[in-house]
Scaffold this motif. Structure first.
Motif, PDB file in Angstrom:
ATOM      1  N   VAL A   5       0.866  -1.172   0.000  1.00  0.00           N
ATOM      2  CA  VAL A   5       0.000   0.000   0.000  1.00  0.00           C
ATOM      3  C   VAL A   5       0.910   1.231   0.000  1.00  0.00           C
ATOM      4  O   VAL A   5       1.481   1.597   1.028  1.00  0.00           O
ATOM      5  N   ARG A   6       1.041   1.841  -1.174  1.00  0.00           N
ATOM      6  CA  ARG A   6       1.968   2.975  -1.309  1.00  0.00           C
ATOM      7  C   ARG A   6       1.371   4.242  -0.699  1.00  0.00           C
ATOM      8  O   ARG A   6       2.091   5.050  -0.094  1.00  0.00           O
ATOM      9  N   SER A   7       0.078   4.444  -0.879  1.00  0.00           N
ATOM     10  CA  SER A   7      -0.557   5.633  -0.315  1.00  0.00           C
ATOM     11  C   SER A   7      -2.032   5.369  -0.080  1.00  0.00           C
ATOM     12  O   SER A   7      -2.633   4.492  -0.714  1.00  0.00           O
ATOM     13  N   VAL A   8      -2.610   6.126   0.837  1.00  0.00           N
ATOM     14  CA  VAL A   8      -4.037   6.060   1.151  1.00  0.00           C
ATOM     15  C   VAL A   8      -4.584   7.475   1.067  1.00  0.00           C
ATOM     16  O   VAL A   8      -3.977   8.417   1.583  1.00  0.00           O
ATOM     17  N   ARG A   9      -5.734   7.617   0.420  1.00  0.00           N
ATOM     18  CA  ARG A   9      -6.276   8.953   0.212  1.00  0.00           C
ATOM     19  C   ARG A   9      -7.780   8.944   0.457  1.00  0.00           C
ATOM     20  O   ARG A   9      -8.490   8.019   0.039  1.00  0.00           O
ATOM     21  N   VAL A  10      -8.279   9.954   1.123  1.00  0.00           N
ATOM     22  CA  VAL A  10      -9.729  10.107   1.319  1.00  0.00           C
ATOM     23  C   VAL A  10     -10.308  10.742   0.058  1.00  0.00           C
ATOM     24  O   VAL A  10      -9.869  11.816  -0.367  1.00  0.00           O
ATOM     25  N   GLU A  11     -11.299  10.059  -0.546  1.00  0.00           N
ATOM     26  CA  GLU A  11     -11.905  10.543  -1.781  1.00  0.00           C
ATOM     27  C   GLU A  11     -13.245  11.230  -1.549  1.00  0.00           C
ATOM     28  O   GLU A  11     -13.680  12.042  -2.369  1.00  0.00           O
ATOM     29  N   SER A  12     -13.912  10.876  -0.457  1.00  0.00           N
ATOM     30  CA  SER A  12     -15.198  11.483  -0.098  1.00  0.00           C
ATOM     31  C   SER A  12     -15.571  10.958   1.276  1.00  0.00           C
ATOM     32  O   SER A  12     -14.846  10.134   1.858  1.00  0.00           O
ATOM     33  N   ASP A  13     -16.694  11.417   1.805  1.00  0.00           N
ATOM     34  CA  ASP A  13     -17.173  10.861   3.062  1.00  0.00           C
ATOM     35  C   ASP A  13     -17.419   9.362   2.891  1.00  0.00           C
ATOM     36  O   ASP A  13     -18.263   8.954   2.086  1.00  0.00           O
ATOM     37  N   GLY A  14     -16.668   8.537   3.597  1.00  0.00           N
ATOM     38  CA  GLY A  14     -16.885   7.095   3.554  1.00  0.00           C
ATOM     39  C   GLY A  14     -16.108   6.348   2.505  1.00  0.00           C
ATOM     40  O   GLY A  14     -16.166   5.122   2.455  1.00  0.00           O
ATOM     41  N   VAL A  15     -15.376   7.042   1.641  1.00  0.00           N
ATOM     42  CA  VAL A  15     -14.614   6.374   0.575  1.00  0.00           C
ATOM     43  C   VAL A  15     -13.143   6.735   0.705  1.00  0.00           C
ATOM     44  O   VAL A  15     -12.786   7.914   0.766  1.00  0.00           O
ATOM     45  N   ARG A  16     -12.306   5.713   0.740  1.00  0.00           N
ATOM     46  CA  ARG A  16     -10.863   5.941   0.698  1.00  0.00           C
ATOM     47  C   ARG A  16     -10.286   5.124  -0.445  1.00  0.00           C
ATOM     48  O   ARG A  16     -10.761   4.037  -0.767  1.00  0.00           O
ATOM     49  N   ASP A  64       2.005   2.523 -17.395  1.00  0.00           N
ATOM     50  CA  ASP A  64       3.342   2.366 -16.806  1.00  0.00           C
ATOM     51  C   ASP A  64       3.451   1.139 -15.906  1.00  0.00           C
ATOM     52  O   ASP A  64       4.551   0.714 -15.563  1.00  0.00           O
ATOM     53  N   ARG A  65       2.304   0.556 -15.505  1.00  0.00           N
ATOM     54  CA  ARG A  65       2.263  -0.698 -14.753  1.00  0.00           C
ATOM     55  C   ARG A  65       3.050  -0.614 -13.442  1.00  0.00           C
ATOM     56  O   ARG A  65       3.506  -1.606 -12.912  1.00  0.00           O
ATOM     57  N   GLY A  66       3.189   0.601 -12.933  1.00  0.00           N
ATOM     58  CA  GLY A  66       3.910   0.776 -11.682  1.00  0.00           C
ATOM     59  C   GLY A  66       3.014   0.814 -10.465  1.00  0.00           C
ATOM     60  O   GLY A  66       3.474   0.623  -9.344  1.00  0.00           O
ATOM     61  N   SER A  67       1.707   1.068 -10.690  1.00  0.00           N
ATOM     62  CA  SER A  67       0.790   1.109  -9.555  1.00  0.00           C
ATOM     63  C   SER A  67      -0.632   0.871 -10.023  1.00  0.00           C
ATOM     64  O   SER A  67      -0.958   1.054 -11.201  1.00  0.00           O
ATOM     65  N   TRP A  68      -1.457   0.451  -9.087  1.00  0.00           N
ATOM     66  CA  TRP A  68      -2.903   0.325  -9.283  1.00  0.00           C
ATOM     67  C   TRP A  68      -3.585   1.201  -8.250  1.00  0.00           C
ATOM     68  O   TRP A  68      -3.015   1.492  -7.187  1.00  0.00           O
ATOM     69  N   ARG A  69      -4.820   1.593  -8.532  1.00  0.00           N
ATOM     70  CA  ARG A  69      -5.614   2.291  -7.523  1.00  0.00           C
ATOM     71  C   ARG A  69      -6.983   1.632  -7.413  1.00  0.00           C
ATOM     72  O   ARG A  69      -7.624   1.330  -8.423  1.00  0.00           O
ATOM     73  N   ILE A  70      -7.411   1.383  -6.189  1.00  0.00           N
ATOM     74  CA  ILE A  70      -8.753   0.897  -5.908  1.00  0.00           C
ATOM     75  C   ILE A  70      -9.394   1.861  -4.923  1.00  0.00           C
ATOM     76  O   ILE A  70      -8.707   2.635  -4.251  1.00  0.00           O
ATOM     77  N   ALA A  71     -10.712   1.844  -4.831  1.00  0.00           N
ATOM     78  CA  ALA A  71     -11.426   2.679  -3.869  1.00  0.00           C
ATOM     79  C   ALA A  71     -12.458   1.825  -3.155  1.00  0.00           C
ATOM     80  O   ALA A  71     -13.113   0.980  -3.769  1.00  0.00           O
ATOM     81  N   VAL A  72     -12.596   2.049  -1.865  1.00  0.00           N
ATOM     82  CA  VAL A  72     -13.455   1.202  -1.030  1.00  0.00           C
ATOM     83  C   VAL A  72     -14.389   2.072  -0.207  1.00  0.00           C
ATOM     84  O   VAL A  72     -13.950   3.008   0.476  1.00  0.00           O
ATOM     85  N   LEU A  73     -15.671   1.741  -0.282  1.00  0.00           N
ATOM     86  CA  LEU A  73     -16.690   2.413   0.515  1.00  0.00           C
ATOM     87  C   LEU A  73     -16.857   1.701   1.848  1.00  0.00           C
ATOM     88  O   LEU A  73     -17.004   0.475   1.891  1.00  0.00           O
ATOM     89  N   SER A  82     -14.765  -4.006   3.933  1.00  0.00           N
ATOM     90  CA  SER A  82     -14.594  -2.549   3.947  1.00  0.00           C
ATOM     91  C   SER A  82     -14.110  -2.073   5.301  1.00  0.00           C
ATOM     92  O   SER A  82     -13.323  -1.123   5.400  1.00  0.00           O
ATOM     93  N   ARG A  83     -14.551  -2.723   6.354  1.00  0.00           N
ATOM     94  CA  ARG A  83     -14.093  -2.355   7.694  1.00  0.00           C
ATOM     95  C   ARG A  83     -12.589  -2.572   7.825  1.00  0.00           C
ATOM     96  O   ARG A  83     -11.873  -1.747   8.389  1.00  0.00           O
ATOM     97  N   TYR A  84     -12.098  -3.696   7.264  1.00  0.00           N
ATOM     98  CA  TYR A  84     -10.661  -3.997   7.322  1.00  0.00           C
ATOM     99  C   TYR A  84      -9.861  -2.944   6.557  1.00  0.00           C
ATOM    100  O   TYR A  84      -8.825  -2.456   7.042  1.00  0.00           O
ATOM    101  N   VAL A  85     -10.326  -2.594   5.361  1.00  0.00           N
ATOM    102  CA  VAL A  85      -9.604  -1.612   4.556  1.00  0.00           C
ATOM    103  C   VAL A  85      -9.543  -0.264   5.274  1.00  0.00           C
ATOM    104  O   VAL A  85      -8.500   0.399   5.322  1.00  0.00           O
ATOM    105  N   HIS A  86     -10.657   0.157   5.865  1.00  0.00           N
ATOM    106  CA  HIS A  86     -10.713   1.478   6.484  1.00  0.00           C
ATOM    107  C   HIS A  86     -10.034   1.523   7.851  1.00  0.00           C
ATOM    108  O   HIS A  86      -9.422   2.541   8.207  1.00  0.00           O
TER     109      HIS A  86
END
Length: 316
Positions: A5-16, A64-73, A82-86
């Motif tokens: 996990v290279r970085s974690v970002r808040v995208e909205s209320d309830g979504v990271r 570039d195949r250097g990273s992926w991004r997923i988002a979890v509500l 989702s509880r584990y991810v957050h």
């Protein structure tokens, strides 16, 4: 494969969102296309959870195949994923992933109507970039509970008037009659979101040409297991003929007989267990194949689908 996990970002209320990179220096991630998802193993050992998340990075990340991004509500009725991810995952943590797989690929078309609800925006995001790059005429209608709960609005702002945000607390629910009441020529409809939205869009598209609507479901399709019948499955490559009782799946019977088969969700929503059908008619119960793929009867999800007759022959 293992990723960090290279970085974690808040995208909205309830979504990271999580940026995932290869855990080993110098490694590259497998290529992917818009609509693809990965399996993420959360935890370890027998208690590990397996969840599927759409890849929502941009075209540059795909190339570039250097990273992926997923988002979890984060959901109140979470079964643990989702509880584990957050609550548990942090930058620097190592997780195991499988895939990617794509059962929601963007087909070529001169025109698209994208409809997203809530976290259903995730597989749609890279599709917009692909449609834009192809020079297609497209628009997105994106609904959410509130503006604060709608993720990735900063990225969507770059598309200007092609994107319509519809926060329910400000504008009410999506106007599906206005969107889908009259079929539009040469237009494909792509939709992802909660089951209620998908069911409503499917009903509204009944008058559109066959094959126009493409959807991805996050929840399984309900089936009446009380109607299950016993049947025979012939495993062509293994040289086995097995009985599948009414209370078991093809997948579980294969595992009981030491046949190597893969599965993940066991609910017919991820596609891991998709298997080639050589003979027999399938009773499809998955949430993946479209009407044409079901009619072709070429593959089945052996974790949930069954036989309409007495016997199936599979390439196993």
């Amino acid at each position: 494969m293992d990723v960090v996990v290279r970085s974690v970002r808040v995208e909205s209320d309830g979504v990271r969102s999580l940026e995932l990179a290869p855990a080993a220096a110098g490694d590259r991630l497998p290529p992917w296309t818009p609509g693809a998802h990965i399996d993420v193993l959360l935890g370890s050992g027998a208690d590990a959870l397996v969840r599927q998340y759409s890849l929502c990075g941009d075209a540059g990340e795909a190339e570039d195949r250097g990273s992926w991004r997923i988002a979890v509500l984060r959901t109140e009725d979470s079964r643990g994923g989702s509880r584990y991810v957050h609550d548990t995952l942090r930058e620097g943590d190592i997780v195991t992933v499988r895939g990617p797989r794509n059962h929601f690929a963007l087909a070529g078309s001169p025109r698209y109507l994208f409809i997203a609800g809530g976290i259903g925006i995730t597989p749609i995001l890279p599709m917009l970039a692909q449609a834009e790059a192809a020079g297609a005429d497209w628009r997105l209608v994106y609904g959410g509970r509130s503006r604060a709960a709608m993720a990735f609005t900063d990225r969507l702002a770059a598309y200007g008037g092609k994107v319509a945000l519809v926060p329910q607390d400000e504008q009410g629910p999506l106007d599906l009659d206005g969107l889908l009441g009259t079929p539009e020529p040469d237009t494909l409809v792509y939709c992802c979101g909660p089951a209620g939205l998908l069911d409503a869009v499917e009903a509204k598209c009944a008058s559109w040409p066959s094959g126009v609507l493409h959807m991805e479901r996050f929840t399984p399709i309900a089936a009446d297991d009380a109607q299950n019948l016993e049947f025979t499955v012939v495993l062509q490559r293994s040289g086995l003929t097995l009985t599948v009782p009414a209370d078991k799946s093809v997948y579980s019977v294969c595992r009981e007989n030491d046949v190597s088969v893969l599965a993940s969700c066991l609910e017919g929503i991820c596609g891991t267990c998709e298997t080639e059908v050589l003979d027999g008619e399938v009773e499809h119960r998955d949430a993946i194949l479209d009407e044409h793929e079901r009619a072709a009867n070429n593959t089945m999800m052996i974790c949930v689908s069954r036989c309409r007759g007495g016997k199936l022959t599979l390439d196993l």
